[in-house]
Design a protein around this motif. Structure first.
Motif, PDB file in Angstrom:
ATOM      1  N   PHE A  23       1.443   1.479  -1.924  1.00 14.19           N
ATOM      2  CA  PHE A  23       0.653   0.390  -1.357  1.00 14.19           C
ATOM      3  C   PHE A  23       0.771   0.401   0.154  1.00 14.19           C
ATOM      4  O   PHE A  23       1.862   0.535   0.698  1.00 14.19           O
ATOM      5  CB  PHE A  23       1.110  -0.940  -1.944  1.00 14.19           C
ATOM      6  N   THR A  24      -0.372   0.238   0.826  1.00 14.71           N
ATOM      7  CA  THR A  24      -0.417   0.363   2.277  1.00 14.71           C
ATOM      8  C   THR A  24      -0.946  -0.874   2.981  1.00 14.71           C
ATOM      9  O   THR A  24      -0.936  -0.933   4.193  1.00 14.71           O
ATOM     10  CB  THR A  24      -1.300   1.564   2.675  1.00 14.71           C
ATOM     11  N   GLY A  25      -1.422  -1.855   2.282  1.00 18.82           N
ATOM     12  CA  GLY A  25      -2.016  -3.045   2.904  1.00 18.82           C
ATOM     13  C   GLY A  25      -0.963  -3.989   3.450  1.00 18.82           C
ATOM     14  O   GLY A  25       0.236  -3.875   3.165  1.00 18.82           O
TER      15      GLY A  25
ATOM     16  N   PHE B  23       1.049  -6.264  -6.629  1.00 17.66           N
ATOM     17  CA  PHE B  23       1.316  -5.017  -7.327  1.00 17.66           C
ATOM     18  C   PHE B  23       1.841  -5.339  -8.723  1.00 17.66           C
ATOM     19  O   PHE B  23       2.509  -6.337  -8.936  1.00 17.66           O
ATOM     20  CB  PHE B  23       2.293  -4.116  -6.553  1.00 17.66           C
ATOM     21  N   GLU B  24       1.467  -4.503  -9.663  1.00 19.09           N
ATOM     22  CA  GLU B  24       1.830  -4.701 -11.057  1.00 19.09           C
ATOM     23  C   GLU B  24       2.151  -3.356 -11.689  1.00 19.09           C
ATOM     24  O   GLU B  24       1.652  -2.331 -11.257  1.00 19.09           O
ATOM     25  CB  GLU B  24       0.657  -5.295 -11.842  1.00 19.09           C
TER      26      GLU B  24
ATOM     27  N   TYR C 160       9.390   5.045 -13.048  1.00 17.41           N
ATOM     28  CA  TYR C 160       8.687   5.616 -11.905  1.00 17.41           C
ATOM     29  C   TYR C 160       8.902   4.732 -10.681  1.00 17.41           C
ATOM     30  O   TYR C 160       9.377   3.608 -10.796  1.00 17.41           O
ATOM     31  CB  TYR C 160       7.193   5.792 -12.206  1.00 17.41           C
ATOM     32  N   SER C 161       8.538   5.254  -9.516  1.00 20.62           N
ATOM     33  CA  SER C 161       8.742   4.532  -8.260  1.00 20.62           C
ATOM     34  C   SER C 161       7.440   3.935  -7.748  1.00 20.62           C
ATOM     35  O   SER C 161       6.390   4.582  -7.789  1.00 20.62           O
ATOM     36  CB  SER C 161       9.294   5.468  -7.189  1.00 20.62           C
ATOM     37  N   ILE C 162       7.538   2.708  -7.256  1.00 27.81           N
ATOM     38  CA  ILE C 162       6.451   2.042  -6.544  1.00 27.81           C
ATOM     39  C   ILE C 162       6.911   1.965  -5.094  1.00 27.81           C
ATOM     40  O   ILE C 162       8.012   1.491  -4.810  1.00 27.81           O
ATOM     41  CB  ILE C 162       6.183   0.629  -7.092  1.00 27.81           C
ATOM     42  N   CYS C 163       6.083   2.450  -4.166  1.00 29.03           N
ATOM     43  CA  CYS C 163       6.472   2.507  -2.765  1.00 29.03           C
ATOM     44  C   CYS C 163       5.503   1.707  -1.903  1.00 29.03           C
ATOM     45  O   CYS C 163       4.338   1.535  -2.255  1.00 29.03           O
ATOM     46  CB  CYS C 163       6.504   3.961  -2.286  1.00 29.03           C
ATOM     47  N   PHE C 164       5.998   1.271  -0.747  1.00 31.38           N
ATOM     48  CA  PHE C 164       5.204   0.480   0.193  1.00 31.38           C
ATOM     49  C   PHE C 164       5.329   1.100   1.580  1.00 31.38           C
ATOM     50  O   PHE C 164       6.422   1.472   1.993  1.00 31.38           O
ATOM     51  CB  PHE C 164       5.715  -0.963   0.238  1.00 31.38           C
ATOM     52  N   ARG C 165       4.198   1.180   2.286  1.00 32.64           N
ATOM     53  CA  ARG C 165       4.233   1.715   3.642  1.00 32.64           C
ATOM     54  C   ARG C 165       4.495   0.573   4.613  1.00 32.64           C
ATOM     55  O   ARG C 165       3.867  -0.479   4.551  1.00 32.64           O
ATOM     56  CB  ARG C 165       2.899   2.381   3.984  1.00 32.64           C
ATOM     57  N   ASP C 166       5.434   0.786   5.515  1.00 27.04           N
ATOM     58  CA  ASP C 166       5.739  -0.160   6.579  1.00 27.04           C
ATOM     59  C   ASP C 166       4.576  -0.163   7.558  1.00 27.04           C
ATOM     60  O   ASP C 166       4.255   0.857   8.146  1.00 27.04           O
ATOM     61  CB  ASP C 166       7.042   0.269   7.265  1.00 27.04           C
ATOM     62  N   GLN C 167       3.945  -1.319   7.746  1.00 27.09           N
ATOM     63  CA  GLN C 167       2.763  -1.391   8.600  1.00 27.09           C
ATOM     64  C   GLN C 167       3.075  -1.117  10.074  1.00 27.09           C
ATOM     65  O   GLN C 167       2.221  -0.644  10.799  1.00 27.09           O
ATOM     66  CB  GLN C 167       2.092  -2.760   8.466  1.00 27.09           C
TER      67      GLN C 167
END
Length: 175
Positions: A135-137, A142-143, A161-168
């Motif tokens: 996720f990038t927003g 997220f689900e 599995y892994s869920i990742c987030f981008r640091d804005q």
């Protein structure tokens, strides 16, 4: 069926009509160019048989994705529309992705429409290796897969599995 073009759709036979034939539907995603390392699958629509009471896709319809390196995603069944998945294809120019639907019985009104995007190695649009959802927003929800059905049916089991987030603040830097 083999697909090589970027931004291609995988559709069930006779889409948009439901598909009721048992068996397997296999799609081979070949790299558009040699330096492709990651594919993003946007499940615009994907409805298969719901998991059993233990949250398993056993003896049910399911989607499974694999690569020549031996990487296999967890089995997905149930309703997974509007979710996405990143899959590492591998650095070898001839590596490809295998997307296989295993379909059981004839009563289920199942259908799928999946947009396949390919990304080059090192692109800042892809997550670090191993992130299946990314996720990038700056905000959002997220689900886990098949979550929409979690009230009426059991949540999918064996989801490792892994869920990742981008640091804005570092959105232009690949981590």
């Amino acid at each position: 069926m083999s697909i090589k073009s970027n931004n291609s759709y995988i559709l069930n036979p006779n889409f948009p009509s439901a598909y009721k034939t048992p068996g397997t539907c296999t799609y081979y995603i070949n790299k558009e160019e040699p330096n492709i390392c990651v594919a993003r699958l946007d499940m615009v629509q994907m409805v298969l048989t719901n998991p059993d009471g233990d949250g398993l896709c056993n003896e049910k319809d399911y989607l499974e994705i694999s690569t020549p390196s031996g990487y296999v995603t967890p089995k997905l069944c149930g309703k997974n529309s509007d979710y996405h998945m990143y899959v590492d294809i591998g650095p070898v120019p001839t590596d490809n992705l295998v997307i296989m639907f295993t379909l059981v019985g004839t009563q289920q009104n199942r259908y799928w429409e999946i947009l396949v995007k390919q990304y080059t190695c090192g692109s800042n649009l892809v997550p670090i290796v191993g992130c299946m959802q990314y996720f990038t927003g700056i905000s959002g929800l997220f689900e886990s897969y098949n979550w929409e059905n979690s009230d009426a049916f059991f949540h999918l089991a064996n989801m490792d599995y892994s869920i990742c987030f981008r640091d804005q603040s570092s959105s232009n830097i690949r981590h």
